[in-house]
Motif scaffolding. Structure first.
Motif, PDB file in Angstrom:
ATOM      1  N   ARG A   1       2.077   6.081  -6.568  1.00  0.00           N
ATOM      2  CA  ARG A   1       1.621   5.906  -7.944  1.00  0.00           C
ATOM      3  C   ARG A   1       0.283   6.621  -8.156  1.00  0.00           C
ATOM      4  NH1 ARG A   1       2.084   2.046 -12.139  1.00  0.00           N
ATOM      5  NH2 ARG A   1       3.636   0.954 -10.917  1.00  0.00           N
ATOM      6  N   LEU A   2       0.184   7.312  -9.278  1.00  0.00           N
ATOM      7  CA  LEU A   2      -1.081   7.933  -9.679  1.00  0.00           C
ATOM      8  C   LEU A   2      -1.427   7.407 -11.071  1.00  0.00           C
ATOM      9  CD1 LEU A   2      -0.583  11.667  -8.635  1.00  0.00           C
ATOM     10  CD2 LEU A   2      -2.177  10.017  -7.624  1.00  0.00           C
TER      11      LEU A   2
ATOM     12  N   LEU B   1     -10.199  11.938 -17.435  1.00  0.00           N
ATOM     13  CA  LEU B   1     -11.496  11.464 -16.961  1.00  0.00           C
ATOM     14  C   LEU B   1     -11.482  11.202 -15.463  1.00  0.00           C
ATOM     15  CD1 LEU B   1     -12.014   8.974 -19.912  1.00  0.00           C
ATOM     16  CD2 LEU B   1     -12.964  11.287 -19.698  1.00  0.00           C
ATOM     17  N   ALA B   2     -10.411  10.581 -14.998  1.00  0.00           N
ATOM     18  CA  ALA B   2     -10.332  10.265 -13.576  1.00  0.00           C
ATOM     19  C   ALA B   2      -8.883  10.067 -13.181  1.00  0.00           C
ATOM     20  CB  ALA B   2     -11.120   8.985 -13.276  1.00  0.00           C
ATOM     21  N   VAL B   3      -8.578  10.337 -11.880  1.00  0.00           N
ATOM     22  CA  VAL B   3      -7.232  10.085 -11.373  1.00  0.00           C
ATOM     23  C   VAL B   3      -7.368   9.246 -10.111  1.00  0.00           C
ATOM     24  CG1 VAL B   3      -5.141  11.107 -10.416  1.00  0.00           C
ATOM     25  CG2 VAL B   3      -6.314  12.231 -12.311  1.00  0.00           C
ATOM     26  N   THR B   4      -6.667   8.147 -10.075  1.00  0.00           N
ATOM     27  CA  THR B   4      -6.747   7.306  -8.881  1.00  0.00           C
ATOM     28  C   THR B   4      -5.353   7.055  -8.323  1.00  0.00           C
ATOM     29  OG1 THR B   4      -6.727   5.390 -10.348  1.00  0.00           O
ATOM     30  CG2 THR B   4      -8.864   6.063  -9.465  1.00  0.00           C
ATOM     31  N   ARG B   5      -5.325   6.811  -7.027  1.00  0.00           N
ATOM     32  CA  ARG B   5      -4.068   6.506  -6.355  1.00  0.00           C
ATOM     33  C   ARG B   5      -3.869   5.003  -6.413  1.00  0.00           C
ATOM     34  NH1 ARG B   5      -1.644   6.884  -0.802  1.00  0.00           N
ATOM     35  NH2 ARG B   5       0.264   5.748  -1.307  1.00  0.00           N
ATOM     36  N   GLY B   6      -2.736   4.564  -6.897  1.00  0.00           N
ATOM     37  CA  GLY B   6      -2.446   3.130  -6.922  1.00  0.00           C
ATOM     38  C   GLY B   6      -1.797   2.717  -5.624  1.00  0.00           C
ATOM     39  N   SER B   7      -2.043   1.492  -5.198  1.00  0.00           N
ATOM     40  CA  SER B   7      -1.452   1.074  -3.933  1.00  0.00           C
ATOM     41  C   SER B   7      -0.010   0.609  -4.134  1.00  0.00           C
ATOM     42  CB  SER B   7      -2.289  -0.023  -3.291  1.00  0.00           C
ATOM     43  OG  SER B   7      -2.540  -1.046  -4.231  1.00  0.00           O
ATOM     44  N   ARG B   8       0.239  -0.173  -5.160  1.00  0.00           N
ATOM     45  CA  ARG B   8       1.609  -0.621  -5.407  1.00  0.00           C
ATOM     46  C   ARG B   8       2.360   0.411  -6.237  1.00  0.00           C
ATOM     47  NH1 ARG B   8       2.511  -5.970  -4.165  1.00  0.00           N
ATOM     48  NH2 ARG B   8       0.641  -6.985  -3.408  1.00  0.00           N
ATOM     49  N   ILE B   9       3.681   0.347  -6.136  1.00  0.00           N
ATOM     50  CA  ILE B   9       4.461   1.321  -6.908  1.00  0.00           C
ATOM     51  C   ILE B   9       4.907   0.686  -8.214  1.00  0.00           C
ATOM     52  CG2 ILE B   9       6.596   2.652  -6.936  1.00  0.00           C
ATOM     53  CD1 ILE B   9       6.263   2.907  -3.887  1.00  0.00           C
TER      54      ILE B   9
ATOM     55  N   CYS C   1       0.801  -1.226   0.000  1.00  0.00           N
ATOM     56  CA  CYS C   1       0.000   0.000   0.000  1.00  0.00           C
ATOM     57  C   CYS C   1       0.831   1.272   0.000  1.00  0.00           C
ATOM     58  CB  CYS C   1      -0.961  -0.004   1.191  1.00  0.00           C
ATOM     59  SG  CYS C   1      -0.122  -0.333   2.748  1.00  0.00           S
ATOM     60  N   ASN C   2       2.137   1.156   0.310  1.00  0.00           N
ATOM     61  CA  ASN C   2       3.026   2.312   0.268  1.00  0.00           C
ATOM     62  C   ASN C   2       2.440   3.591   0.861  1.00  0.00           C
ATOM     63  OD1 ASN C   2       5.420   1.243  -1.235  1.00  0.00           O
ATOM     64  ND2 ASN C   2       3.790   0.725  -2.680  1.00  0.00           N
ATOM     65  N   PRO C   3       2.152   3.601   2.147  1.00  0.00           N
ATOM     66  CA  PRO C   3       1.552   4.808   2.731  1.00  0.00           C
ATOM     67  C   PRO C   3       2.514   5.998   2.695  1.00  0.00           C
ATOM     68  CG  PRO C   3       2.253   3.311   4.446  1.00  0.00           C
ATOM     69  CD  PRO C   3       2.445   2.584   3.151  1.00  0.00           C
ATOM     70  N   ILE C   4       1.925   7.201   2.687  1.00  0.00           N
ATOM     71  CA  ILE C   4       2.767   8.396   2.726  1.00  0.00           C
ATOM     72  C   ILE C   4       2.318   9.263   3.888  1.00  0.00           C
ATOM     73  CG2 ILE C   4       3.374   8.432   0.279  1.00  0.00           C
ATOM     74  CD1 ILE C   4       1.107  10.272  -0.257  1.00  0.00           C
TER      75      ILE C   4
ATOM     76  N   GLY D   1       7.186  20.615  -8.773  1.00  0.00           N
ATOM     77  CA  GLY D   1       8.525  20.310  -8.261  1.00  0.00           C
ATOM     78  C   GLY D   1       8.715  18.844  -7.934  1.00  0.00           C
ATOM     79  N   LEU D   2       7.865  17.990  -8.505  1.00  0.00           N
ATOM     80  CA  LEU D   2       7.966  16.567  -8.196  1.00  0.00           C
ATOM     81  C   LEU D   2       8.958  15.883  -9.113  1.00  0.00           C
ATOM     82  CD1 LEU D   2       4.276  15.443  -7.649  1.00  0.00           C
ATOM     83  CD2 LEU D   2       5.970  16.227  -6.011  1.00  0.00           C
ATOM     84  N   ASN D   3       9.638  14.912  -8.563  1.00  0.00           N
ATOM     85  CA  ASN D   3      10.504  14.080  -9.379  1.00  0.00           C
ATOM     86  C   ASN D   3       9.667  12.932  -9.927  1.00  0.00           C
ATOM     87  OD1 ASN D   3      12.744  12.880 -10.542  1.00  0.00           O
ATOM     88  ND2 ASN D   3      13.191  11.722  -8.673  1.00  0.00           N
ATOM     89  N   ILE D   4       9.642  12.787 -11.264  1.00  0.00           N
ATOM     90  CA  ILE D   4       8.879  11.693 -11.872  1.00  0.00           C
ATOM     91  C   ILE D   4       9.802  10.487 -12.010  1.00  0.00           C
ATOM     92  CG2 ILE D   4       7.529  10.955 -13.877  1.00  0.00           C
ATOM     93  CD1 ILE D   4       7.090  13.988 -14.419  1.00  0.00           C
ATOM     94  N   VAL D   5       9.488   9.433 -11.312  1.00  0.00           N
ATOM     95  CA  VAL D   5      10.324   8.241 -11.356  1.00  0.00           C
ATOM     96  C   VAL D   5      10.003   7.412 -12.596  1.00  0.00           C
ATOM     97  CG1 VAL D   5      10.998   6.150 -10.101  1.00  0.00           C
ATOM     98  CG2 VAL D   5      10.396   8.221  -8.845  1.00  0.00           C
ATOM     99  N   LYS D   6       8.710   7.393 -12.932  1.00  0.00           N
ATOM    100  CA  LYS D   6       8.294   6.566 -14.057  1.00  0.00           C
ATOM    101  C   LYS D   6       7.039   7.176 -14.669  1.00  0.00           C
ATOM    102  CE  LYS D   6       7.021   2.112 -13.511  1.00  0.00           C
ATOM    103  NZ  LYS D   6       7.226   0.767 -12.949  1.00  0.00           N
ATOM    104  N   ALA D   7       6.907   7.145 -15.986  1.00  0.00           N
ATOM    105  CA  ALA D   7       5.665   7.569 -16.647  1.00  0.00           C
ATOM    106  C   ALA D   7       5.398   6.570 -17.766  1.00  0.00           C
ATOM    107  CB  ALA D   7       5.812   8.975 -17.210  1.00  0.00           C
ATOM    108  N   GLU D   8       4.208   5.973 -17.775  1.00  0.00           N
ATOM    109  CA  GLU D   8       3.896   4.928 -18.746  1.00  0.00           C
ATOM    110  C   GLU D   8       2.492   5.138 -19.268  1.00  0.00           C
ATOM    111  OE1 GLU D   8       6.294   0.940 -17.453  1.00  0.00           O
ATOM    112  OE2 GLU D   8       4.126   1.014 -17.080  1.00  0.00           O
ATOM    113  N   ALA D   9       2.341   5.105 -20.578  1.00  0.00           N
ATOM    114  CA  ALA D   9       0.995   5.257 -21.128  1.00  0.00           C
ATOM    115  C   ALA D   9       0.599   3.955 -21.819  1.00  0.00           C
ATOM    116  CB  ALA D   9       0.977   6.399 -22.136  1.00  0.00           C
TER     117      ALA D   9
END
Ligand code: MN
Length: 738
Positions: free
Chosen positions: A663-664, A730-738, A609-612, A686-694
């Motif tokens: 993850r978003l 359309l929608a943005v969701t928070r992913g639990s796994r990274i 779940c990678n809590p923040i 100012g966020l560092n993007i670790v990964k972006a995948e479409a």
């Protein structure tokens, strides 16, 4: 071109005697390297004469004479024009307003590098007489030098300084003589330069032990006549025998030098009269076979002394010195030593690396002797393909100790470390505490990363901060076992400290749930239970509970007096969460773990779940791994709460600079430029993007996955909001796994 042409450019005001001495230098160079016009050296002489014009040496001579004599020593070794020019310029940077830039501009970078190298070595100061330190210092000296000519110039410089040391005061005499004996004579030996080494040793000896030197020289002198007579007699005798046998040879007789006699007296703890082999013969012949043949002849003539036969021909010394040694006794009982070698071995023994260079220079394209190559391979590394012999020295790079690197503390102490060692290794080499608390380093005055590989001769300063701790990451780059062990030790004890804390909290909580505070349990009872679980102390028990090795509930049941818990089910039904009243009574936060950054060792973010920070969290003790921190909403954790006793309260503690990956996922309409729009929203925040995948899906829809690093929940929500507000999302969701 006639050598006199140099006078045309020689600066005015230079004494005729010095100009003549310079002309001799040109003649030597031209003899060694016919056909070369010494333009460079002429300019170097004029430049040096100009720079040092007003200076005199302590002996009263013009400074220029020192430079000329140093260059002469090198010319006698057969060295090239670059070396001789650099020798003439070797003191300009240190002692005159001239700069390295100027030298580079006027004479080229090769000369510049040599002069700079000699200047740098000249700034090192050696005071100690500890053998271990001397060895480190010597290694560093050699490792610092990129071009071997620097060492040769330095050795010539030192030889001339030692010859004229009488001009200095006693303190400086002693310091320079010590440095010569401990550092430069052994360096000459290592480079195989026997002649230079002997002279340096005897000169140093005369200043360091003036009385012993005096006594020994007097005793040598008093026996000189007799010794010389004896030597020439046996020399004739042997010469005759060898000619009869058909072994070509040249024989030299000599009386041993003072320092070598002195060492013998010290080593064998005997008086001068008891040293028998003061005299030595040297037989130089043509081939290896004849060396052995000559030894046979010698042993046929005189009786060999047991245990004194040494075969350095078959087994060369580490500096590739080769000779046969033997000691023999005459019928009259006079003892003497004989060294037998070929011409080539002789040249190598006297001149070492220079002999090789001379040989190479004179016989272009000739076969290089196998042994010499082996010798060189040991000493040097080819910097690049060698084109012609004049390039020879410039292609040499000293690699005598390729496995080590030598650096300085700010106070000038030398620390030796393995190759590629880092500032962390350096810090632990200084002191364990310095290692534990180091947060950064300055290398030659510049801030450097902790994992940067250190280079020879760098000055390293460690930046420490009280309360700072080692990091697990360091294990990934340290090179010394000392640093590695110290870091591991610290991590282990830290892990245990955390485990003890976690275990005690779990136990306290469980005990309170059973309405019997841990404090009320007699120490004796606790000890009994510890023994039962094979733990030597309560701490040990807490630690194992913290690691999740034993069940907390079982331990509590054993601790409680019989009958304290009537119904085991009662325990299970109790929620193992503190009520506020308990909290007050037991002190703020007891029973609760603080989750700081990512650097707690036993406390980690659960991968499911990678809590923040900002999210509700729950801790769960995982067997052997420590406390996994889950989001309260994590589905896993709902299922996990199964063994409620393993649950532990946790809360976020602020820690500056910590970032957490999250993850978003954005469901979007597939439009051009959308990915770019979204990434710019993220970077504007100012966020560092670790990964972006479409990934495209049906009906012109797509999903874009981002893994970003955020500070806390608020920041993540802000970004998610901005993303959802973008046209086409359309929608943005928070992913639990990274
Ligand atoms: Mn000098």
């Amino acid at each position: 071109m006639p050598a006199t042409s140099s006078t045309e450019r020689a600066p005015t005001g230079v004494a005729q005697s010095l100009i003549r001495r310079y002309e001799e230098l040109e003649r030597k160079l031209q003899k060694n390297r016919p056909g070369e016009e010494p333009r460079l050296m002429r300019r170097a002489f004029a430049f040096a004469a100009d720079c040092h014009s007003a200076q005199k040496r302590k002996t009263g001579e013009p400074y220029l004479s020192h430079l000329l004599e140093v260059a002469h020593l090198l010319a006698d070794m057969g060295l090239d024009e670059v070396t001789l020019s650099s020798a003439l310029l070797h003191d300009t940077i240190e002692d005159t307003p001239a700069t390295l830039q100027e030298i580079n501009r006027e004479f080229g970078v090769t000369v510049g590098r040599c002069v700079d190298g000699v200047t740098k070595i000249g700034r090192l100061r050696y005071h100690s007489s500890e053998a271990r330190k001397a060895e480190t210092f010597r290694k560093m000296l050699l490792a610092m030098v990129q071009d071997i000519r620097v060492i040769l110039i330095k050795l010539a410089d030192r030889t001339h300084n030692m010859r004229t040391l009488h001009g200095l005061d006693e303190d400086r005499q002693k310091r320079i003589a010590l440095e010569t004996r401990e550092i430069f004579a052994p360096v000459a030996l290592r480079l195989g330069m026997g002649k230079v080494r002997s002279e340096l040793e005897d000169l140093a000896f005369s200043y360091l032990e003036p009385r012993a030197f005096e006594t020994i020289t007097q005793q040598i002198e008093s026996r000189r006549e007799a010794s010389e007579e004896f030597l020439s007699a046996i020399q004739r005798e042997l010469q005759e025998k060898l000619s009869q046998t058909g072994i070509p040879s040249r024989i030299e007789g000599r009386i041993k030098r003072p320092y070598s006699i002195y060492q013998k007296l010290q080593r064998q703890n005997v008086t001068f009269d008891m040293v028998y082999d003061l005299m030595a013969l040297r037989v130089v012949t043509d081939t290896k076979t004849n060396c052995y043949a000559a030894m046979g002849v010698i042993h046929g003539q005189w009786h060999p002394v047991q245990g004194r036969i040494k075969d350095f021909v078959a087994m060369p010394r580490p500096n590739l010195y080769q000779s046969l040694h033997t000691s023999v006794v005459t019928r009259e009982g006079q003892r003497f030593e004989v060294q037998i070698r070929t011409e080539e071995m002789h040249r190598m023994a006297e001149e070492g690396i220079c002999a090789h260079w001379k040989y190479k220079a004179r016989s272009q394209g000739a076969d290089v002797n196998e042994n010499q190559m082996a010798w060189l391979r040991r000493l040097v590394e080819w910097q690049r393909e060698m084109r012609d012999s004049t390039d020879f020295l410039s292609t040499l790079k000293i690699e005598l100790y390729p496995e080590e690197v030598y650096v300085f503390t700010p106070r000038g102490e030398v620390i030796s470390l393995p190759r590629d060692a880092t500032p962390v290794d350096f810090a632990y080499a200084i002191h364990t505490e310095v290692g534990h608390t180091c947060t950064g380093a300055k290398v030659d005055g510049q801030i450097a990363p902790l994992k940067r590989a250190l280079q020879n001769g760098e000055i390293v300063e460690v930046i420490t901060q009280a309360g700072s701790n080692p990091s697990q990451d360091w294990l990934g780059f340290v090179k010394t076992s000392r640093a590695r062990n110290k870091i591991k030790q610290w991590l282990n004890s830290e892990r245990r400290r955390q485990a003890v804390g976690i275990g005690r909290r779990l136990l306290e909580k469980e005990a309170r749930a059973a309405k019997v505070p841990l404090k009320k349990i007699p120490a004796k009872r606790l000890e009994e239970v510890c023994r039962e679980y094979g733990c030597s102390t309560p701490e040990d028990l807490y630690a194992r509970l913290g690691y999740g090795r034993f069940s907390v509930r079982q331990v509590v049941r054993k601790l409680l007096p019989a009958g304290a818990v009537d119904d085991p089910a009662q325990l299970r039904s109790k929620p193992p969460v503190l009520d506020p009243a308990d909290d007050k009574r037991l002190g703020e936060g007891e029973g609760t773990l603080e989750v700081r950054g990512m650097d707690d060792i036993l406390i980690y973010r659960a991968r499911c779940c990678n809590p923040i920070p900002g999210e509700d969290i729950i801790g769960y003790v995982t067997r052997g791994k420590g406390v996994g921190v889950h989001s309260s909403a994590c589905r896993n954790v709902q299922n996990l709460m199964f063994e409620a006793e393993r649950r532990i309260d946790v809360r976020w503690a602020p820690k500056a600079g910590s970032k957490y990956q999250a993850r978003l996922t954005a469901q979007v309409e597939d439009r051009q430029g959308l990915l770019k729009d979204l990434t710019s929203i993220l970077s504007n925040e100012g966020l560092n993007i670790v990964k972006a995948e479409a990934s495209a899906s049906d009906g012109g829809k797509a999903a874009i996955d981002f893994v970003v690093e955020v500070v806390d929940k608020a920041q993540l929500e802000r970004v998610a909001g901005a993303l959802s507000g973008t046209d086409g999302v359309l929608a943005v969701t928070r992913g639990s796994r990274i």
